[in-house]
Enzyme design. Structure first.
Site, PDB file in Angstrom:
ATOM      1  N   TRP A 125     -81.279  91.371  51.822  1.00  0.00           N
ATOM      2  CA  TRP A 125     -80.281  90.288  51.836  1.00  0.00           C
ATOM      3  C   TRP A 125     -79.340  90.391  50.649  1.00  0.00           C
ATOM      4  O   TRP A 125     -78.295  89.744  50.614  1.00  0.00           O
ATOM      5  CB  TRP A 125     -80.949  88.911  51.933  1.00  0.00           C
ATOM      6  N   ASP A 126     -79.685  91.211  49.689  1.00  0.00           N
ATOM      7  CA  ASP A 126     -78.804  91.485  48.563  1.00  0.00           C
ATOM      8  C   ASP A 126     -77.405  91.865  49.033  1.00  0.00           C
ATOM      9  O   ASP A 126     -76.399  91.519  48.402  1.00  0.00           O
ATOM     10  CB  ASP A 126     -79.327  92.665  47.740  1.00  0.00           C
ATOM     11  N   GLU A 163     -89.601  84.534  44.698  1.00  0.00           N
ATOM     12  CA  GLU A 163     -90.772  85.182  45.304  1.00  0.00           C
ATOM     13  C   GLU A 163     -92.044  84.936  44.492  1.00  0.00           C
ATOM     14  O   GLU A 163     -93.094  85.464  44.827  1.00  0.00           O
ATOM     15  CB  GLU A 163     -90.517  86.678  45.472  1.00  0.00           C
ATOM     16  N   LYS A 215     -88.649  83.187  39.572  1.00  0.00           N
ATOM     17  CA  LYS A 215     -88.230  84.584  39.385  1.00  0.00           C
ATOM     18  C   LYS A 215     -86.714  84.701  39.361  1.00  0.00           C
ATOM     19  O   LYS A 215     -86.149  85.455  38.586  1.00  0.00           O
ATOM     20  CB  LYS A 215     -88.801  85.402  40.548  1.00  0.00           C
ATOM     21  N   GLN A 216     -86.082  83.986  40.240  1.00  0.00           N
ATOM     22  CA  GLN A 216     -84.620  84.048  40.325  1.00  0.00           C
ATOM     23  C   GLN A 216     -84.148  82.744  40.947  1.00  0.00           C
ATOM     24  O   GLN A 216     -84.933  82.010  41.529  1.00  0.00           O
ATOM     25  CB  GLN A 216     -84.198  85.220  41.194  1.00  0.00           C
TER      26      GLN A 216
END
EC number: 3.2.1.-
Lengths: 763, 763
Positions: A360-361, A491, A603-604
């Site tokens: 999906w990046d 994640e 994580k992000q």
């Protein structure tokens, strides 16, 4: 920051001094690529020290069998492994019978590497004293041609310093390679045939199972004091998987003897198998006709053309300048938008980790970059890649029990099939579907090209809306639709309920699909009829979608005044990252998975990813509240994290924080923040770096169809500038502490909002 | 029920008629074992049809490398694979030059198998017409000796029916075997040497990595019309991994020619490697001296002795009788309590699935059976197995970030090290620790032998209490301690928060450990001092434990009046199993994992497992409420499920339901309820079957140190009886519709509560 040896320079990545502990790290950082192939910066000559050998061909992969303890229904049979391809760069060197090997030399001095990003070449030079006492100077220059993308070129020279010496060059091509990441000591290539003719060698090898057949070739010429010399090989050695030539040259003290090697790959993706040798010879022929110097000159021009559109300048901060150019350079090395079968792997051509090429990046991070710095057809190609794989996304959803054309795009893929095999990701990280729909919206918003939606996009939107409708379940308890058992962008949480980001984008996807169905029905009648005949969508089904979208549950904390990342977030021990013992970082290297999962660490960007995509749905106060709640728990251990936070910090006017995040994203690999650069670079997040300047500092948005800028500048910088290709107008933005200059190239006039003021800008 | 071909019989498992589609299923059902080795009921002669070849040696395993997509910290490096061992049963047969093979015969008639559970042998007979027209009768009888547990014996005979025939027997030993479950086409044994002497063959092979060395041997004798005949092999054939002998016999029409084969394993677990051949010869020598008939007679006596204590009789319901005896028989085939290094693998010697030998099944299900039907030293050995592995449980917890002696027992193990590698199980299914503590409590409750606790048990309890204390985290939001990110006994939910069962047993473990510390401190001063010197436990630490135990959070639904299986249970779509489309069952074969996870379906007793362990903590009304809430969502797709529900249904007086669950647990494999019997039997749950009679129908409990019974009887039965070894008194319970008879064997008098009435019972 974890390392600090790259020498700051506006246009080059430079390393000085030989340090064996940095070899793998530098092999990643000095990687070169041309969109069709790429390679880590391995040495040409033999190196017996610790190294990670890697050379990669775009689109060539191996379907490794899924091997798990307990099989779970729905797992894909294989995952796509990025394959280390045959080595064509190798040039073993012997000097007076001793193998040149930087790991065993008595002394290595004046070691210097340069990756010249402006011109697109990699050089290396050093003085080495061998065990036999001979001292030599070595110079190597190599590049992968942008113009002839099956061609690489190397110029490698040796100069004995302290005596005459017999120099033997042994250039080779070797298909007997392994993957760094294999646990299984497996081979993935089988050699089909080995050929040679006049100074040329060819190894034709085929990947197991996928049967990509590749001719890896070389052509060698010897130069003495930079003059071509018709030296013939004294020996040609063929083994099961390799061919090597030996050229012996007596070099006088101070005399430079060199080998020029052309090499590369010609593959069955582009030619019939039986024509691979011929096609390889044709490439050699072309290279030969142009010659090394012209090829290098063309390389500089090709890169100049790329930089003309995509360069970002930063004045007064050389590290920041080097960082952004490194990011832009690597993105262009990885993907140039020429081949619609390809996509942007998270490690590009610099490593093997993850596997597969498309995440999906691409939609969430890369499309904005390519959309703004290339012709809009490049972004459209990236969207069409998903349209072409819609059938497989529908099959993928069927494997998981969905029906009636619901589409779930794979987490990782090479060809449309899911090829990741961890249930918490493959089955649960379903928000990826949202990013694919968002990219369609974003493409239209930026390019103004609506035609993609009736032609292709709407079918994708319908498949995705169907998925979300079916995936949501009704909770009697909450009297709302809930989405249970997901992994969000963070994640570090798995199998959670009601991830706010997932629920939000699910609702948005349904609403957006319904709007577009309406619009296409009104304005593109024949497309509408064609699509509806195909997808068989009833009013009843659309109403059922709407019921789900209108009654979606969003977890919210009254106490904190924020949407909750997921139902259980407040049950966690809410200790901020700042309060966390630094010896525990990065947690993904220090903690067991269960500990990470029950921690509050993010994580992000997760909730904040939603605030990034849908910034205009919220007030600045809401953004601030959520940023202040979530960022303190964010460890930014995903490369995709700092950029989003940099943009949001900039929006909130927190320039110091924005700048810190900017350095972290732009120099993530150069400074190795996450202690993993030896495994390869983080390519897709480099597009996030670009966004953090253009959207963060530059404040670029499209609002109500109008391009707008709200530029800010970090105090560390004197000025910066960038260009974007907005609806075929090249808009240049130059910002310094005095103000902002916006100009347009070519024959366009365009109404742009700068800091809220409308400006009609003409060339 | 999924199959119905096993012929009901009180003492035997019988199959009649040859059906190739049932071969794998029957190979599981007719498995034989003697605690030290075991094997699936593979044919002696070659069979080219679909078969799952399996022969297993207790304690012999292979550490297969953990292979996962993304490595997670804390994963064990390997998982212990149950290894298919060399084949010693093979006897290839040729009749007039044609290989006997049931898959290729023209006709197979009168095929019959019998597994005689009373006497412990397996027989097979059939008439076959070969492609060459010869018709033969074949009889085969085989058993694994209980007395000489390295020995198996086969008597195999062929009688030509319609003409004279040349019969060739080719008995062999083959170490060139593979594992059924391997994806990797790997070999796990390497042959070290092959020996032969007078009618004897030996293959010495070693497992890779673990280096178990095993001599697999055979000794052959030929019989004509049941008389020994000194036929010598005409050929001895050695290949890389196998040895076979050929015996040629001219058989007249109607004449029976037979081969007697002794074989088995002698392993380096019990002898020095260099003595394996000698030890094998000694076993052969002993077997030879006793002879087949005496060995078989001894086998009958040995089984009679086992049945004497462990038999359960059921009158008036042959299927129920066959079911319980099958369960008791297979448990005894798997584990006899003789070797403290061994444990009870979930598939025993009947298959490879799962791997490892020790699960929480041992403590939660098997110990009660062995405790009541064997000498109490057997149960004590099973407890000591965990004590002996305490250091590794502490190491295992350390790998996951726990400290200070916290112990986490492995989910699956062979030697104390964790060898399962799925994060949601390995890292999260931590309730297993609770069962290990509970077994200590249960052992004392039943045997009255407190000495185990000061000697060994207390250290285990302390390690476990430390784990729970550290694993719980404080939720400010709930103002309670929570246990986040677990998998409960219901493995159809992963990474859930506050699994009631886990939280409950965690609190209980801490409370129980504190009580035992107090008791040992008061009553076993020297043990107390020794232990405290070792574990360094402070009052402060114990208070910290107590704070967690006293403030544990238990999710509860006011609306339903039940404890919630986990925080998110009510968010699910609460559709009962009855309402679920039957084509969707079993869900673990039909649904993808994410769908299972977000469904309300329960694989096995979860909250109800807690009500089973801690029945006396709750009223019958509470049990009923929870049973009525959870059972309707339970799919019983774990073999461990129906037994607990049978017991609870019996407690609630719901005899029809109890009986249905009883049939399901006792005939789970015979009738293949879960469509997986071909993979092997469910051994550990067979102890649950025993419990469902003794604790369910018999209502056996120990209350305040007194043995109590509240017998009930299903209407389908005329009577049933069982015995238990309670504190070294053999108590026999006979129940029929008129009432209950309790008696005691030997020189004991014992005060027993029967239906609430105290009875002093003497022999």
């Amino acid at each position: 920051m974890n390392q600090d040896y790259i020498i700051p320079n506006n246009w080059s990545i430079i390393e000085e001094g030989f340090d064996a502990t940095r070899v793998k790290s530098s092999e990643s950082l000095f990687s070169i690529g041309n969109g069709a192939m790429g390679q880590r910066a391995n040495f040409e000559e033999h190196y017996s020290g610790s190294t990670f050998q890697g050379s990669y061909i775009a689109g060539v992969y191996y379907p490794d069998k899924t091997k798990v303890g307990w099989w779970k229904n729905g797992y894909p049979e294989y995952f796509a492994k990025v394959l280390n391809a045959p080595n064509w760069i190798g040039i073993n060197v012997e000097i007076n019978g001793e193998k040149l090997d930087l790991a065993t030399c008595k002394k290595v001095e004046n070691f210097r590497r340069e990756l010249n990003m402006k011109e697109g070449w990699l050089s290396r030079s050093f003085n080495a004293t061998l065990q036999n006492g001979i001292e030599v100077t070595v110079n190597a220059l190599r590049f992968l041609s942008l113009d002839l993308d099956e061609l690489g070129a190397i110029r490698y020279s040796v100069t004995p310093i302290n005596s005459d010496a017999k120099v033997v060059f042994k250039p080779f091509v070797d298909a007997g390679i392994e993957n760094e990441d294999t646990n299984w000591e497996e081979r993935f290539w089988e050699t089909q045939s080995i050929h040679e003719s006049d100074n040329q060698g060819f190894v034709v090898a085929r990947t197991l199972k996928t049967h990509f057949t590749v001719s890896t070739y070389m052509h060698n010429s010897v130069y003495i004091n930079n003059e071509f010399s018709d030296v013939k090989p004294v020996e040609i050695n063929k083994t099961a998987n390799a061919i090597s030539f030996s050229y012996e040259i007596a070099a006088a003290k101070g005399q430079t003897v060199g080998l020029q090697k052309f090499g590369g790959y010609v593959s069955s993706m582009n030619y019939p198998v039986e024509e691979l040798i011929l096609a390889s010879k044709n490439v050699i022929q072309k290279a030969h006709e142009l010659g090394f110097d012209t090829l290098l000159e063309n390389q500089k021009q090709a890169w100049a053309k790329i930089w003309e559109m995509s360069d970002i300048t930063i004045e007064g901060d050389v590290k920041a300048q080097q960082g952004i150019r490194f990011n832009i350079f690597q993105l262009n090395q990885t993907y140039l938008g020429k081949d619609s079968r390809l996509n942007i792997g998270p490690k590009g051509f610099t490593g093997e980790k993850y596997g597969g090429s498309t995440y999906w990046d691409t939609e969430a991070y890369c499309i904005p970059f390519y959309m703004a710095t290339k012709n809009q057809s490049v972004a459209r190609n990236l969207l069409a890649y998903r349209y072409n794989q819609l059938d497989k996304a529908i099959e993928n959803a069927e494997k998981l029990g969905f029906k009636n054309g619901a589409a779930l795009y794979p987490m990782v893929t090479m060809n449309g099939e899911e090829c990741h095999n961890e249930w918490e990701i493959t089955f649960e990280e379903i928000h990826r579907n949202g990013a694919i729909a968002f990219a369609i919206f974003n493409y239209f918003r930026f390019t103004g090209d609506y035609s993609y939606i009736p032609e292709k996009g709407l079918e994708v939107l319908i498949g995705i809306a169907r998925f979300w409708h079916q995936r949501a379940t009704f909770s009697t308890f909450r009297n709302k639709y809930v989405i249970l058992g997901v992994t969000g962008p963070n994640e570090y949480e798995n199998n959670i309920n009601n991830n706010w980001y997932t629920n939000y984008i699910a609702k948005w996807c349904i609403d957006y699909a319904l709007e577009q169905i309406q619009k296409v029905s009104n304005e593109y009648q024949s497309d509408y009829t064609r699509i509806m005949n195909k997808v068989k969508l009833s009013q009843a089904e659309m109403s059922a979608w709407k019921t789900v979208a209108d009654n979606m549950y969003f977890p919210y904390s009254e106490e904190h005044g924020v949407f909750l990342q997921q139902d259980g977030f407040l049950d966690k021990e809410l200790i901020t990252v700042e309060e966390l013992d630094q010896t525990q970082r990065p947690i993904n290297q220090k903690w067991s998975w269960d500990r990470i999962l029950r921690s509050p660490y993010i994580k992000q960007a997760d909730t904040l990813q939603g605030f990034y995509f849908f910034e205009d749905h919220f007030t600045k106060e809401e953004l601030e509240k959520h940023f202040d709640f979530y960022e303190p728990f964010t460890v930014h251990e995903s490369s995709l994290s700092p950029c989003v936070h940099s943009i949001q910090a900039a929006v909130l006017g927190r320039m110091e924080q924005a700048y810190t995040f900017y350095l972290r994203t732009s120099r993530l690999d150069l400074d190795d923040y996450n202690k993993e650069v030896h495994e390869g670079l983080h390519i897709t997040s480099m597009a996030g770096t670009w966004m953090s300047i253009v959207e963060g500092f530059g404040g670029m948005r499209v609002k109500e169809g109008k391009l707008t800028f709200e530029p800010r500048i970090p105090k560390e910088w004197d000025a910066y500038s960038f260009k974007v290709n907005y609806r075929n107008a090249i808009v240049k933005v130059e910002v310094n502490h005095q103000g902002t200059q916006v100009s347009v190239e070519g024959d366009h006039s365009i109404d742009i909002l700068v800091n809220g003021t409308s400006q009609l800008i003409k060339n």
